[in-house]
Write an enzyme that holds these catalytic residues in place. Structure first.
Site, mmCIF file in Angstrom:
data_model
loop_
_atom_site.group_PDB
_atom_site.id
_atom_site.type_symbol
_atom_site.label_atom_id
_atom_site.label_comp_id
_atom_site.label_asym_id
_atom_site.label_seq_id
_atom_site.Cartn_x
_atom_site.Cartn_y
_atom_site.Cartn_z
ATOM 1 N N HIS A 10 0.820 -1.212 0.000
ATOM 2 C CA HIS A 10 0.000 0.000 0.000
ATOM 3 C C HIS A 10 0.855 1.264 0.000
ATOM 4 C CE1 HIS A 10 -2.378 3.237 1.987
ATOM 5 N NE2 HIS A 10 -3.355 2.756 1.238
ATOM 6 N N CYS A 64 -5.520 -0.877 -15.152
ATOM 7 C CA CYS A 64 -5.315 0.287 -14.290
ATOM 8 C C CYS A 64 -4.540 -0.027 -13.020
ATOM 9 C CB CYS A 64 -6.658 0.932 -13.928
ATOM 10 S SG CYS A 64 -7.678 -0.098 -12.863
#
Length: 896
Positions: free
Chosen positions: A455, A848
């Site tokens: 992340h 994406c």
């Protein structure tokens, strides 16, 4: 003259009829100077066909005749007792890396040493004799080794070690013969004393006269090459006169690059040393301050070489008694991407190379360097450091350390209030959605868990921040450590994360060189790349107008992923979002939703305005709801204080904690997230959809072309997308879909219709398998490859690095699947695209995930028939270049 013996000079080059390999690498480099009529020292090459089998009696006359030609050009004679011409002998292999020594100072014999010393001094002359002896002793050591005479070889090895100590040679070469010897060195001797001491190690007569010395040397080298099985008749011998930068008046020596290797400025970069043989122990002068006549010559030489080789070169030269001589030239290995791009653009502008050459020359991954700050390495000398870790986002960052998002944000406020340095680095075990706001305002992030696809790394790349991950990071209270490297909260550290090579954390503050896309040539390079981009494009992942504008400047053709959940973590929104989620009263919840709608409308208005005329793909809320909740006691206390404002009764801590815990999930990645939230809480998606269309209608009224694409995440079947897109009426209930909400809002606002698309993110194998049905209700697919990789392979991107080294050790997995797409994930993408287009031939497909910035993945997407990739703004130029190179390959392939 033996046809295997060649002569070259400024006026004479070796014929191209001879195979270049015959000269060896160093011979070819010297002849390249000669071909350009540069002031190269003349020389003789005994090519590879003769070097291993020389009969010096047969070639003696040829060598002597050619030495006379050299003498006329350098105005010194070999063997002259008053002003001797000295020679270097180069063993010119065709291998880039060889173990052959540099051999210098041939011609220093007893009859010439006194005359040489008059020019350079007794001490320097003695040192040069030691260099001559040292080089030849290595040849003798190698011969004894090849002949199996280990006792003699070991004796010579000991002498070589002593010679290197006398010469002050340090580093690896000094370690070849065991550990460093710290015994006292013997007293220095005169040049003739050294000759007498070492004469016994060479054939008889080595120091008696210059001619004999050279012929003995050629014979010994040839003998070594003949018995060396590794040679394979692939090595030549080159002989050249030597010149000295301390030989008489108006002398100097130096080295320079043909342009600045950091900035790419077309200006010589280097130093010269007046009246010095080389730079050792000398104070240098900036090369552009050399005498004007020499500078003009050097500039002409430099830029001619750039035009010939189409790359930055490194050149060594010597000026002896006012006359300039080039010693050698080679590729500049240590240079920046910016420097290479500036050179290529300069060559292209002057039509030395064409557009295709420029684009094909730069590796796309190298653009990472030009997009981020880099450290001025001279500024970190002496700083304590730690090396290692996994590169999450490249670049360099400086800042004070904070171990939590709240602490960093408070520090940021305090620094702004006091006018202090506001550079901070966030240091955490791992990051979550609520840490995005701290990463955004930091200069970099250092975490213990995850890797390239963690992340923290993904968010850092999106915002152009630096990210480093190291499992060795340990945080205890207000202190952290990387093995023996420790630092405390508030301390300054510098993080250097190069794309290639090892990452480093430094104690203290280094000096940064900031990127400048315009000055670096990057923007011009991007425009050149776009000339070759036809049917496949790059969009960007961006959540703010600023990032969208940055991506546009880098060549993005639309926005492929707007992560709306990131917008709710802003300081003025997070508690409103929490209030909405924790409210039991429908009216109260709607009040909070109305507040959020205004905020979202402004978000979408700003982004679509920047992207006017281009598609903007907005992903509706995807994150699990528990990610928006307080994650520690301090955050919880802060929220309770917020929730108590204006209320007579303060909410109990236990009550709020119970509501938060009710949102907790054991496996949130596969839990209540994405479209599943929309099914349970339709009002959240309804709020977002209204905000999107209100922003679009406002832009339409302003005559700005808004092109929203609404993306529904984490669908697993067609029924989910159909429900959310078109709604559903069942007995006693009415679920309003996106289409219903838009129609009602348009009537309410009396607005003109805006062209929009509804699509979905394919990030589950089930969705890929059901793509044919899903395409009935979706006009576009966006492959979310981070989650698709996780759900296909069953591994977590945040935990994968814990066992990846073990899997790599046993070849259980090929590379990092969160960087380069796994073949099975590729198969799902190809299958979903094909099945979707059977249903809807005009289906638009894109990728994406962060995979979109990897050139190898870009090639796959093009071949699989996708329409675009979408990546962080700072990765857009990388993807563009990868596309341009693939298109050029197609053009070249067609031409063939």
């Amino acid at each position: 003259m033996d046809s295997r013996i060649h002569f070259f000079s400024q006026n004479t080059s070796i014929s191209s009829k001879n195979k270049a390999d015959l000269l060896g690498i160093r011979g070819r480099q010297a002849n390249e100077f000669a071909e350009l009529a540069f002031p190269i020292l003349p020389g003789i090459i005994l090519d590879t066909e003769i070097a291993s089998d020389i009969d010096v009696k047969k070639i003696k006359k040829d060598i002597i005749d050619l030495l006379d030609k050299c003498a006329k050009l350098v105005v010194k004679k070999y063997g002259d007792p008053q002003n001797p011409m000295l020679l270097k002998v180069v063993i010119s292999s065709n291998l880039a890396i060889t173990n052959y020594p540099a051999l210098h100072n041939f011609g220093l014999v007893k009859p010439t040493i006194d005359g040489f010393a008059k020019w350079v001094g007794e001490d320097f002359a003695a040192n040069e004799v030691l260099f001559l002896i040292s080089g030849m002793m290595v040849i003798q050591e190698r011969i004894k080794e090849l002949e199996g005479k280990s006792k003699e070889k070991d004796e010579i090895a000991g002498k070589i070690k002593l010679l290197r100590r006398l010469l002050g040679v340090k580093g690896p070469s000094n370690e070849l013969h065991g550990e460093e010897d710290k015994t006292p060195l013997p007293k220095k001797k005169s040049a003739k004393e050294y000759m007498d001491e070492y004469a016994k190690y060479f054939p008889k007569g080595f120091f008696d006269d210059a001619e004999s010395q050279l012929l003995i040397t050629i014979s010994e080298i040839s003998r070594m090459l003949k018995i060396d099985e590794q040679n394979d008749n692939d090595t030549a011998i080159m002989i050249q006169p030597m010149v000295y930068g301390n030989y008489g008046k108006d002398s100097c020596a130096g080295a320079f690059y043909t342009r600045n290797v950091v900035t790419g400025e077309k200006k010589l970069q280097g130093n010269f040393f007046r009246n010095k043989f080389n730079e050792l122990g000398s104070e240098g002068h900036e090369i552009n301050k050399i005498d004007a006549s020499h500078l003009k010559q050097l500039e002409k030489i430099a830029w001619t070489l750039e035009d010939k080789f189409k790359e930055i070169r490194n050149i060594r030269f010597t000026v002896e008694n006012g006359r300039l001589w080039l010693i050698e030239q080679r590729l500049a290995e240590q240079k920046s991407t910016q420097a290479d791009i500036k050179l290529l653009l300069d060559l292209q502008k002057r039509k030395i190379v064409d557009d295709k050459y420029v684009i094909k020359t730069i590796d796309p991954i190298r653009l990472n360097e030009i997009l981020h700050p880099v450290i001025n390495m001279s500024s970190v000398k002496g700083l304590k450091s730690w090396k290692g870790g996994i590169a999450g986002a490249p670049g360099a960052a400086i800042g004070r350390v904070y171990f939590s998002t709240d602490a960093l944000l408070e520090g940021k406020k305090a620094a702004a209030h006091k006018g202090e340095d506001d550079r901070f680095i966030l240091v955490l075990n791992s990051s979550f959605a609520e840490d995005v706001k701290a990463i955004e305002v930091s200069t970099g992030v250092l975490t213990a868990e995850g890797g390239y696809s963690a992340h923290a790394s993904v968010v850092a790349r999106q915002y152009g921040k630096v990210s480093l991950v190291s499992p060795k990071l340990k945080i205890k209270g207000n202190k952290a450590s990387l093995e023996n490297f420790t630092f405390s909260e508030g301390d300054y550290i510098t993080i250097n994360v190069p794309f290639y090579g090892e990452s480093t954390v430094y104690e203290g503050v280094a000096e940064l060189i900031e990127p400048n896309p315009k000055e670096s040539g990057l923007l011009d390079f991007i425009e050149l790349s776009k000339k070759f981009v036809k049917n496949f494009h790059v969009r960007c992942n961006a959540d703010t107008p600023r990032d969208a504008a940055l991506a546009l400047s880098f060549g993005a053709e639309g926005l492929g992923l707007c992560r709306t959940e990131h917008m709710f973590f802003k300081e003025d929104r997070i508690n409103v979002f929490r209030d909405m989620l924790l409210s039991d009263d429908p009216k109260e919840r709607q009040k909070y939703l109305d507040k959020l709608e205004v905020m979202q409308r402004e978000d979408f208005y700003g982004i679509m305005k920047v992207m006017a005329g281009k598609e903007v793909t907005i992903r509706l809320l995807d994150s699990p709801l528990h990610e928006f909740m307080p994650h520690n006691n301090d955050e919880l206390t802060s929220y309770i204080n917020h929730a108590s404002k204006g209320k007579k009764t303060k909410p109990s801590r236990a009550e709020i904690t119970a509501r938060i815990e009710a949102l907790h999930e054991f496996n949130p990645m596969l839990g209540h997230r994405g479209c599943r939230i929309a099914v349970s809480y339709p009002e959240i998606y309804a709020m977002q959809v209204r905000a999107i269309f209100k922003a679009a209608y406002k832009l339409r009224a302003e005559k700005i072309d808004a092109q929203p694409e609404i993306m529904v995440p984490i669908v697993m079947n067609v029924s989910e997308l159909k429900l959310i897109a078109y709604g559903k009426k069942i007995e006693g209930s009415n679920y309003l879909g996106i289409v219903d909400i838009e129609e009602a809002l348009r009537k309410e606002m009396k607005a003109k219709e805006v062209d929009y698309k509804i699509g979905t993110m394919i990030e589950l194998p089930a969705a890929a398998l059901g793509a044919g049905e899903i395409a009935r209700y979706g006009r576009f697919f966006s492959f979310g490859t981070n989650d698709l990789t996780q759900t296909t392979l069953g591994i977590s991107r945040d935990d994968f690095t814990a066992f990846m080294p073990d899997y790599t050790l046993f070849d259980l997995i090929n590379g990092n699947p969160f960087s380069t797409l796994d073949n099975r994930v590729k198969e799902l993408i190809t299958m979903a695209t094909d099945r979707g287009r059977i249903t809807r031939p005009d289906l638009v497909c894109g990728l994406c995930g962060e995979h979109g910035a990897n050139p190898a993945n870009v090639r796959f997407c093009m071949d699989a028939g996708l329409n675009y990739v979408s990546c962080s703004p700072y990765s857009v130029p990388i993807a563009l270049l990868a596309i341009a190179q693939a298109e050029i390959e197609k053009i070249d392939g067609t031409a063939k």
